[in-house]
Design an enzyme around this catalytic site. Structure first.
Site, PDB file in Angstrom:
ATOM      1  N   HIS B  71       9.871 -74.686  40.350  1.00 26.68           N
ATOM      2  CA  HIS B  71      10.095 -74.287  38.957  1.00 26.68           C
ATOM      3  C   HIS B  71      10.141 -75.509  38.041  1.00 26.68           C
ATOM      4  CE1 HIS B  71      11.949 -70.880  36.455  1.00 26.68           C
ATOM      5  NE2 HIS B  71      11.535 -71.819  35.625  1.00 26.68           N
ATOM      6  N   HIS B  73       8.700 -77.199  34.366  1.00 32.60           N
ATOM      7  CA  HIS B  73       7.989 -77.077  33.093  1.00 32.60           C
ATOM      8  C   HIS B  73       7.377 -78.432  32.771  1.00 32.60           C
ATOM      9  CE1 HIS B  73       9.449 -73.033  32.259  1.00 32.60           C
ATOM     10  NE2 HIS B  73      10.607 -73.424  32.781  1.00 32.60           N
ATOM     11  N   LEU B  74       6.072 -78.509  32.963  1.00 35.62           N
ATOM     12  CA  LEU B  74       5.382 -79.783  32.734  1.00 35.62           C
ATOM     13  C   LEU B  74       5.026 -79.966  31.266  1.00 35.62           C
ATOM     14  CD1 LEU B  74       2.959 -79.679  35.798  1.00 35.62           C
ATOM     15  CD2 LEU B  74       5.112 -80.904  35.612  1.00 35.62           C
ATOM     16  N   ARG B  75       5.060 -78.885  30.505  1.00 33.55           N
ATOM     17  CA  ARG B  75       4.829 -78.889  29.051  1.00 33.55           C
ATOM     18  C   ARG B  75       3.394 -79.208  28.629  1.00 33.55           C
ATOM     19  NH1 ARG B  75       8.896 -75.837  28.520  1.00 33.55           N
ATOM     20  NH2 ARG B  75      10.942 -76.744  28.192  1.00 33.55           N
ATOM     21  N   ASN B 105       4.297 -71.250  31.023  1.00 30.24           N
ATOM     22  CA  ASN B 105       4.615 -71.022  29.593  1.00 30.24           C
ATOM     23  C   ASN B 105       4.242 -72.230  28.746  1.00 30.24           C
ATOM     24  OD1 ASN B 105       6.680 -72.572  30.702  1.00 30.24           O
ATOM     25  ND2 ASN B 105       8.210 -71.809  29.273  1.00 30.24           N
ATOM     26  N   ASP B 162       7.756 -66.532  33.232  1.00 26.12           N
ATOM     27  CA  ASP B 162       8.988 -67.294  33.036  1.00 26.12           C
ATOM     28  C   ASP B 162       9.173 -67.762  31.595  1.00 26.12           C
ATOM     29  OD1 ASP B 162      11.385 -68.646  33.898  1.00 26.12           O
ATOM     30  OD2 ASP B 162      10.287 -70.484  33.485  1.00 26.12           O
ATOM     31  N   HIS B 189      11.704 -63.865  35.821  1.00 24.09           N
ATOM     32  CA  HIS B 189      12.793 -64.421  35.015  1.00 24.09           C
ATOM     33  C   HIS B 189      13.603 -63.211  34.581  1.00 24.09           C
ATOM     34  CE1 HIS B 189      14.258 -66.850  31.348  1.00 24.09           C
ATOM     35  NE2 HIS B 189      14.600 -65.604  31.065  1.00 24.09           N
ATOM     36  N   ASP B 315      14.030 -75.879  37.484  1.00 26.56           N
ATOM     37  CA  ASP B 315      13.866 -75.387  36.107  1.00 26.56           C
ATOM     38  C   ASP B 315      13.875 -76.563  35.121  1.00 26.56           C
ATOM     39  OD1 ASP B 315      13.397 -73.730  33.982  1.00 26.56           O
ATOM     40  OD2 ASP B 315      15.339 -72.717  34.040  1.00 26.56           O
TER      41      ASP B 315
END
Lengths: 358, 453
Positions: B71, B73-75, B105, B162, B189, B315
């Site tokens: 989980h 978030h690499l953005r 996302n 997510d 999620h 996360d």
């Protein structure tokens, strides 16, 4: 399904880490019983000042106070500004509607920009809980919470305490300045209405309880906070009629009428039927019981028109005392030590200082 | 820092991990590990060290299969001011990870092969493997199914919206049925939007006192319960993301006892921090799902020990300062995790570590399972990660390793994190347990807690 958390007793819930107690007023819990008593005592001196032909003292001459209101509240802003001017402070009024905040500037940038102009105190009203605490972390100036979201409105609670103390002293036939806070011991206070979304209720509960009052919350189930763990209240009731005969103070909260739009309440009418202080209900109150409201009132909703104008209703007196109490708060936080020099004491106010031109 | 180069280019060298204790799914033993050309070529005590070999000292350390984060978030694309694939992969390597699963996302959403390919391509030069999770619905809007087949053909094994849960039970049912046909997993999620609406922290004693609108535990539990029923109805496989409440743990335990095909992860911060952290309104502690109560923390820890929870997943959610310093109800939710997850997890769960809240109940081996081979299996990364299909760190196995000093004490300094963002809730705190070296495809990408590129 989560078991109740094991936790925060009232002590633990006290000053948020950001609050540098003694320098700011962010929550009633920054003061404690002794601090509240001190504010009330100092307020006496400023009530006296208000009675002078020129109700102004030089206590904060040369100090600059900014009212930073990110949410409109003409009454509270005027009360603070009047208080600061009567102390001879320079007052800047930062109205968000005309400000850079609307142009996308962050709260922090706004606050730091204003602080850079040389400001001694920020009086902050903000729709977000905790915003004044955050401001206190960004600037060296003193920060006074003038109402933040659902969190607190400490000066409202202080002026309410002052008003109760004043009325009880008058009834006992003694000067208010000779009253301590003994009258609060065992005083039965009902706070009625939208407690869940009320900063006035959160500050009021803490202040009244700190002085020894017994506080009962009266609200429809959907307007009670999700948890009352750690709240110094004696109970919650959904039956105003049953509570009224047994209280010394009936404190009505303003119903934000948008809460009556069908999600928190079926209707405003149903709220008034269950929780409004109608003339009939006012008749259930004991003879000496007081009726209070932080304003602005929704006449005909939480308080009937006739009840608002009864002698037992202290609404206008609350407003009048608001200025003196806010003078006391500003004086205590700003007036006693100015960059190392003492400018005055409370005793000086009564004797040494006369009215000044201004 | 050296210029970018394809991963594996540095993996030609011969590397010896010397003097450590190897822990993998098969057990624990004292052994050196010899690596050349990207694969393990010898494992055993007191190996002869070839000339010109890079020696990584593992004295007093654990040598484990590289960690796998389910989980992250690499953005990128779309949020490069907060993080990029490169910076996140450096943070991951420093945290001991050799594979991360990129959440979809992004902007645009990873809901098509084109966007998935872009992220996979960016991952080719990263300091760890970057696998991709696809969205369940187009634009994560909860309405139309994303082209899961097209994405599965690229190797995507887990799908999730997510950041939000799939609110419509009918849509989730169809998604599970469709996913079953592809043999892929849906990650949920769990957050009922109507119960969570407007909330910014756990709804409870603290939110009530602070005057902050809350998110009740029931907002999560309602969707966990619903998706358990949908798993039963469809036979689909559900992975529950970042569970945060005692009630969720109980629901998942029940579903597993019943034999349903469900797995669950927990984030390190939910094993360690509570809603009381928000008493100063510091938005660095704002995260979704929110920090909950001591009881929830205890139940999540117990769920890990009992096997109800399958994985610890970070996360990792970077945000630039301007999104974190505003009022609590305006700030973005999320906190960094990659560089601190191992230490926080060890402190929370491990009998050999233990923090001020009391020692955990789990062995080092079982904690490593939560961080490495079990998540590798859930993500479909178990070929190459987590010890290669649960096998030992052994000859001809992939050289994706992490060397951990379980007793090193270190202070988290946000200015010295590899992430582009600074939103760590552990700023200034002392943690115990640190990654000393990370070897990715035979290349020592981290040596002595320093990234090598």
């Amino acid at each position: 399904m989560t078991p109740p958390s094991p936790l925060p007793d009232a002590d633990e819930l006290k000053p948020p880490p950001l609050s540098d107690a003694g320098r700011h007023l962010l929550s009633i819990s920054d003061l404690g019983a002794e601090g509240i008593e001190e504010v009330l005592r100092v307020s006496d001196a400023f009530v006296e000042v208000a009675s002078r032909p020129i109700p102004k003292v030089p206590a904060l001459r040369g100090r600059t106070v900014v009212t930073l209101f990110a949410e409109e509240s003409t009454r509270t802003r005027l009360s603070f500004e009047t208080a600061a001017k009567r102390l001879s402070a320079d007052v800047l009024s930062f109205a968000v509607a005309s400000s850079s905040v609307k142009k996308g500037e962050s709260l922090r940038d706004t606050v730091e920009t204003v602080a850079a102009m040389g400001v001694d105190a920020f009086i902050v009203r903000h729709p977000s809980a905790g915003a004044p605490a955050q401001v206190a972390g960004w600037v060296d100036a003193t920060v006074i919470n003038a109402g933040d979201g659902w969190h607190e409105h400490p000066t409202q609670a202080l002026l309410d305490c002052y008003t109760i103390r004043q009325v009880l002293a008058e009834r006992a036939g003694r000067p208010v300045s000779e009253s301590g806070v003994g009258d609060f011991a065992g005083l039965r206070v009902a706070i009625v209405g939208d407690v869940a979304h009320s900063r006035v209720a959160r500050s009021g509960v803490l202040a009244f309880a700190a002085l020894g009052a017994e506080v009962t919350l009266v609200a429809p189930g959907s307007l009670v906070p999700p948890s009352l763990e750690g709240w110094p209240v004696t109970g919650v009731s959904h039956d105003l009629d049953a509570v009224l005969p047994h209280v010394d103070v009936c404190y009505l909260l303003r119903l934000q009428t948008e809460r009556g739009a069908g999600s928190f309440l079926p209707s405003i009418r149903e709220y008034t039927a269950g929780y409004g202080l109608t003339l009939r209900r006012a008749g259930l109150l004991a003879d000496g019981a007081l009726v209070m409201h932080p304003g602005p009132m929704n006449r005909g909703v939480e308080i009937a028109d006739e009840v608002a104008d009864l002698p037992r209703s202290l609404v206008l007196r609350q407003v009048a005392n608001g200025v003196a109490v806010r003078m006391a708060v500003l004086f205590l936080l700003l007036g006693q030590v100015v960059r190392g020099d003492a400018t005055g004491t409370v005793a000086d106010l009564g004797h040494g200082y006369g009215p000044v031109d201004g | 820092m050296a210029e970018r180069r394809p991963a594996g280019a540095g993996g030609r060298a011969t590397v010896v991990v010397r003097g450590g204790t190897v822990i993998d799914e098969t057990g624990e033993r004292r052994a050196d590990v010899l690596i050349s050309d990207g694969t393990v070529t010898a494992v055993g005590p007191d190996l002869d060290i070839p000339a010109k070999a890079t020696v990584l000292d593992a004295g007093g350390c654990l040598v484990v299969p590289g960690l796998v984060d389910l989980h992250t978030h690499l953005r990128q694309p779309g949020g490069e001011e907060a993080e990029t694939v490169e910076t996140a992969s450096r943070a991951a390597a420093l945290g001991g990870y050799t594979a991360v699963l990129a959440m979809p996302n992004t902007n645009p959403t990873i809901d098509s092969a084109a966007v998935a390919r872009e992220v996979l391509q960016l991952g080719e030069t990263a300091l760890c493997q970057v696998a991709v999770a696809g969205a369940i619905t187009v634009g994560r809007a909860g309405q139309c199914l994303a082209p899961m087949g097209e994405l599965a053909a690229l190797g995507v094994r887990l799908f999730t919206d997510d950041g939000t849960g799939v609110q419509d039970a009918g849509v989730m049912r169809r998604a599970l049925e469709y996913a079953r046909g592809l043999g892929v997993t849906l990650g949920q999620h769990c957050e009922d939007a109507t119960l969570a609406a407007g909330g910014h922290m756990h709804e409870g004693a603290w939110s009530s006192r602070l005057g902050v609108p809350g998110v009740p535990a029931a907002a999560e539990e309602l969707m966990v319960a619903r998706d358990i029923m949908l798993a039963r109805l469809t036979g689909g496989r559900v992975h529950f993301l970042h569970l945060s409440t005692a009630g969720s743990v109980a629901l998942v335990a029940g579903a597993k006892a019943e034999g349903l095909d469900v797995t669950a992860e927990v984030a390190p911060h939910h094993l360690s921090l509570t809603d009381g952290e928000l008493s100063g309104y510091d938005a660095v502690f704002k995260v979704n799902p929110p920090l909950r109560t001591e009881c929830d923390v205890a139940a999540l820890r117990a769920g890990c020990a009992a096997g109800t929870i399958d994985a610890v997943a970070t996360d990792h959610a970077p945000h630039p300062p301007e999104q974190k310093e505003g009022p609590l109800d305006v700030a973005a939710p999320g906190m960094l995790g990659l560089e601190t997850a191992l230490a926080v997890t060890l402190e929370a769960l491990c009998a050999a570590a233990g923090d001020e809240k009391g020692k955990g109940a789990m062995s080092l081996h079982d904690v490593m399972a939560l961080l490495s081979w079990r998540p590798a299996r859930i993500a479909g990364l178990d070929v190459g990660h987590g010890g290669d299909q649960g096998g030992p760190i052994g000859v001809d196995g992939p050289a994706n390793l992490c060397v951990i000093d379980p007793s090193e004490r270190w202070e988290v300094d946000p200015d010295h994190l590899a992430s582009r963002s600074r939103n760590t809730p552990w700023a200034g705190r002392m943690l115990t347990g640190r990654v000393r070296h990370t070897v990715y495809r035979g290349e020592p990408v981290v040596i002595d807690a320093e990234a090598q590129r």
